[in-house]
Design an enzyme around this catalytic site. Structure first.
Site, mmCIF file in Angstrom:
data_model
loop_
_atom_site.group_PDB
_atom_site.id
_atom_site.type_symbol
_atom_site.label_atom_id
_atom_site.label_comp_id
_atom_site.label_asym_id
_atom_site.label_seq_id
_atom_site.Cartn_x
_atom_site.Cartn_y
_atom_site.Cartn_z
ATOM 1 N N LEU A 1 -2.282 -4.224 -26.977
ATOM 2 C CA LEU A 1 -1.981 -5.434 -27.727
ATOM 3 C C LEU A 1 -0.465 -5.604 -27.760
ATOM 4 O O LEU A 1 0.278 -4.618 -27.814
ATOM 5 C CB LEU A 1 -2.524 -5.344 -29.156
ATOM 6 C CG LEU A 1 -4.049 -5.282 -29.312
ATOM 7 C CD1 LEU A 1 -4.426 -5.165 -30.782
ATOM 8 C CD2 LEU A 1 -4.717 -6.504 -28.693
ATOM 9 N N ASP A 2 -0.022 -6.866 -27.736
ATOM 10 C CA ASP A 2 1.411 -7.134 -27.798
ATOM 11 C C ASP A 2 2.008 -6.556 -29.076
ATOM 12 O O ASP A 2 1.305 -6.348 -30.080
ATOM 13 C CB ASP A 2 1.671 -8.639 -27.763
ATOM 14 C CG ASP A 2 1.303 -9.266 -26.436
ATOM 15 O OD1 ASP A 2 1.231 -8.529 -25.435
ATOM 16 O OD2 ASP A 2 1.069 -10.489 -26.413
ATOM 17 N N LEU A 3 3.318 -6.353 -29.052
ATOM 18 C CA LEU A 3 4.023 -5.786 -30.200
ATOM 19 C C LEU A 3 3.711 -6.550 -31.486
ATOM 20 O O LEU A 3 3.462 -5.948 -32.533
ATOM 21 C CB LEU A 3 5.528 -5.809 -29.928
ATOM 22 C CG LEU A 3 6.435 -5.310 -31.056
ATOM 23 C CD1 LEU A 3 6.229 -3.822 -31.294
ATOM 24 C CD2 LEU A 3 7.898 -5.610 -30.736
ATOM 25 N N ARG B 1 -1.606 -16.810 -26.070
ATOM 26 C CA ARG B 1 -0.392 -17.516 -26.485
ATOM 27 C C ARG B 1 -0.001 -18.583 -25.467
ATOM 28 O O ARG B 1 0.365 -19.714 -25.840
ATOM 29 C CB ARG B 1 0.740 -16.520 -26.680
ATOM 30 C CG ARG B 1 0.503 -15.539 -27.829
ATOM 31 C CD ARG B 1 1.310 -14.257 -27.680
ATOM 32 N NE ARG B 1 2.729 -14.516 -27.629
ATOM 33 C CZ ARG B 1 3.630 -13.613 -27.238
ATOM 34 N NH1 ARG B 1 3.239 -12.411 -26.832
ATOM 35 N NH2 ARG B 1 4.904 -13.923 -27.220
ATOM 36 N N THR C 1 1.132 -8.473 -32.172
ATOM 37 C CA THR C 1 -0.287 -8.747 -32.414
ATOM 38 C C THR C 1 -0.916 -7.570 -33.153
ATOM 39 O O THR C 1 -0.653 -6.416 -32.850
ATOM 40 C CB THR C 1 -1.031 -8.980 -31.090
ATOM 41 O OG1 THR C 1 -0.409 -10.070 -30.403
ATOM 42 C CG2 THR C 1 -2.494 -9.323 -31.332
#
Length: 615
Positions: free
Chosen positions: A453-455, A540, A457
């Site tokens: 997961l993105d930083l 996104r 998220t």
């Protein structure tokens, strides 16, 4: 703290008109309970950490030495009504210091006169005057700093401001002790600050003092705590905490961020610390440098005009870091830099329990845990509460496990509730990672993520205990279903499909994202999003491509919307949460869900409160 409608001012206007039962919410115990709720929301309330609320008995009224008023074109001087831009002229507030109350009455009368008899040379013409900022200084000779904010391009001449200054000085000539008056101007800008951009003139600054601090120069518009007595108590607590470092650091190095006038930093320097004070507003730093010279502290006190992120990037080491950020709290990059600096002590002064609790939760995952949180009744008679948190190096907390299991071969897996601002795998700018914390779990010393997961998220993230489990999880996840919750700018159609191909490096890849609108929050859409593929930043990028970017997304989002949510709802990352993963593991259906992250739940609660206030 330049917001014209700061919560304390709104509270001043209503607190003493409330029924007795309503005023129970203003007690020290109620304020402690408010801090406790914020810490509980973010999982940071450990036994013995939260202290009782500290109060300052005198004065319980007449303590506010700063007031900020807005002015409308009809000449009304007051506060905005909740949820609107209608100016309400409140009755005299018992919380205002007598000097501020008297100055407010006089200026209201002068603005009313200027509205009846407008003059192009007048400094109080309500056709162009938009705000009045009043501040009292108490180091003899006492002074009243008056800042007038004007429509852009309509600031009156220096001669007009000088005439008003002389008129006000004459009005206060009989005050005891004698009261000096200094008038300056500000101009509206395009930013979120209702009272605009202040002009700092060193010649107009006046000396002020808080508790045992040396005298310091106060500029027009500079921040000051609402209650000097309570502010002095907070300074005492921080000074005592720094003194306790002396067995290890006889001359502690202290970094003060968001220093403003640096009253606390000067106090620490006077007591033997070497202090570096950072403030991004260069004119304020010039004044603090002069304050240090006047106090004979130039050898121990250095003021630097720099952004906190840039200064901390230099990898200097400090024994203690003192922060007193605005209501929105610490920026993510500043939290990371503080942790990288590895201080022995962090003293965090906060005017918002929610953003304090959010920041403490993030710093705990970086190895800095709160050992004491002390509420202060900074604004008696209102609902507002200040707090001082003291942080020290601590062990990393374990990750929150949502589900776990094993394959037929015995290879184990675990589902973790990933918090925001923590990388899934190690990154150089972060002291720790979610993987590092997962690897502290028994049997997961060699764990690896099945996806990332993105930083920014939060939500469900899967890990295998070894390479075999990780590979099995990844295959199952590719055939499974992921659902996200996102808040997007504007209101999309009730449901839709985005099939825009996405570039990754030199390739253009097919990608499909479905969404369904779950609700409308303050004019923005709350969506359930189901990506059918796993491209980089797919959710996104796809939502931005249809004109509804994720709120808070700095890369693909809308800057003005992001700034608004940061200021009003403390949102410091994309509003994107991996809420649900469904997959088949060896013929068995497995569904894993993660509750909405605390910071995102806070955004929804604050938007709901704002909607209620304006209805």
């Amino acid at each position: 703290m330049s917001e014209a409608r700061e919560a304390g001012s709104r509270a001043d206007a209503r607190s003493f008109a409330e029924a007795p039962e309503a005023r129970l919410a203003l007690t020290p115990d109620a304020k402690r309970a408010r801090v406790a709720r914020a810490l509980e929301r973010f999982g940071g309330l450990r036994e013995g950490v939260l202290a009782p609320t500290t109060t300052c008995v005198e004065p319980a009224q007449g303590y506010r030495t700063r007031a900020k008023w807005v002015v409308d074109r009809e000449g009304r001087v007051g506060l905005y009504a909740p949820g609107s831009h209608d100016v309400v002229v409140s009755e005299a507030s018992p919380l205002l210091a007598p000097t501020i109350e008297g100055a407010t009455r006089r200026l209201r009368a002068l603005v009313a006169r200027a509205e009846r008899e407008p003059s192009p040379e007048g400094a109080l013409d309500p056709r162009v005057l938009r705000g009045i900022d009043l501040r009292e200084t108490v180091h003899p000779p006492c002074a009243l700093l008056v800042t007038l904010t004007y429509e852009r391009g309509h600031t009156p001449s220096d001669a007009a401001l000088a005439r008003l200054e002389e008129e006000l000085r004459a009005a206060f000539a009989s005050e005891q002790p004698p009261l000096d008056v200094s008038v300056s101007s500000a101009e509206l800008d395009a930013g979120p600050r209702v009272l605009g951009t202040y002009r700092i003139d060193p010649a107009k600054a006046r000396l002020d003092r808080i508790g045992a601090s040396p005298p310091f120069l106060a500029a027009h518009g500079s921040f000051v705590q609402a209650h000097r007595g309570v502010a002095a108590l907070i300074h005492d607590r921080v000074a005592s905490a720094v003194k306790r470092l002396r067995p290890r650091a006889p001359r502690p190095r202290v970094l003060e961020l968001y220093a403003g006038s640096a009253a606390l930093g000067l106090r620490l320097a006077a007591e033997g610390a070497d202090v570096v004070a950072l403030e991004r507003f260069a004119p304020a730093i010039e004044l603090t440098t002069t304050s240090a010279r006047l106090a004979g502290l130039s050898a121990r006190f250095t003021a630097v005009a720099a952004d906190a992120r840039a200064a901390l990037a230099r990898d200097e080491r400090f024994d203690a870091i003192v922060v007193n950020p605005p209501r929105r709290g610490l920026e993510p990059e500043v939290r990371e830099a503080i942790a990288r600096a590895e201080p022995t002590l962090v003293a965090y002064v906060s005017c918002d329990p929610d953003t304090l609790a959010r920041d403490l939760a993030v710093l705990a995952r970086e190895g800095l845990g709160a050992v004491r949180v002390e509420p202060f009744d900074m604004m008696p008679g209102t609902e507002e509460v200040e707090a001082l948190a003291l942080l020290e190096p601590t062990a990393l907390p374990p990750p929150r496990v949502l589900a776990e299991g094993a394959f037929a071969t015995g290879a184990r897996w675990v589902a973790i509730d990933k918090p925001p601002h923590e990388p899934t795998t190690p990154q150089s700018e972060h002291r720790s990672s979610l993987l590092a914390r997962v690897q502290t779990l028994p049997g997961f010393e060699r764990a690896a993520p099945a996806h990332r997961l993105d930083l920014g998220t939060s939500g469900v993230c899967l890990f295998g205990a070894n390479a075999e489990a990780t590979a099995l999880l990844a295959r199952a996840l590719a055939a499974g279903e992921k659902r996200y919750v996102a808040l997007v700018r504007g209101v999309p159609r009730p449901k839709g499909i985005v099939r825009t191909p996405l570039r990754e490096g030199a390739r253009t890849l097919a990608a499909t994202t479905r969404y369904r609108r779950k609700g409308v929050v303050g004019g923005h859409g709350l969506l359930e999003v189901r990506p059918a593929s796993g491209r980089l930043h797919q959710v996104r990028r796809h939502l931005a491509s249809i004109g509804h970017p994720v709120v808070g997304d700095a890369r693909y989002g809308h800057p003005a919307t992001n700034r608004h949510f940061e200021e009003t709802a403390a949102l410091d990352r994309p509003f994107l949460h991996a809420a649900r993963i469904a997959l088949e593991l060896e013929g068995r259906s497995v569904v894993i869900e993660a509750p909405l992250a605390p910071d995102l739940a806070l955004v929804l609660a604050r938007r709901e409160a704002r909607s209620g206030a304006s209805s």
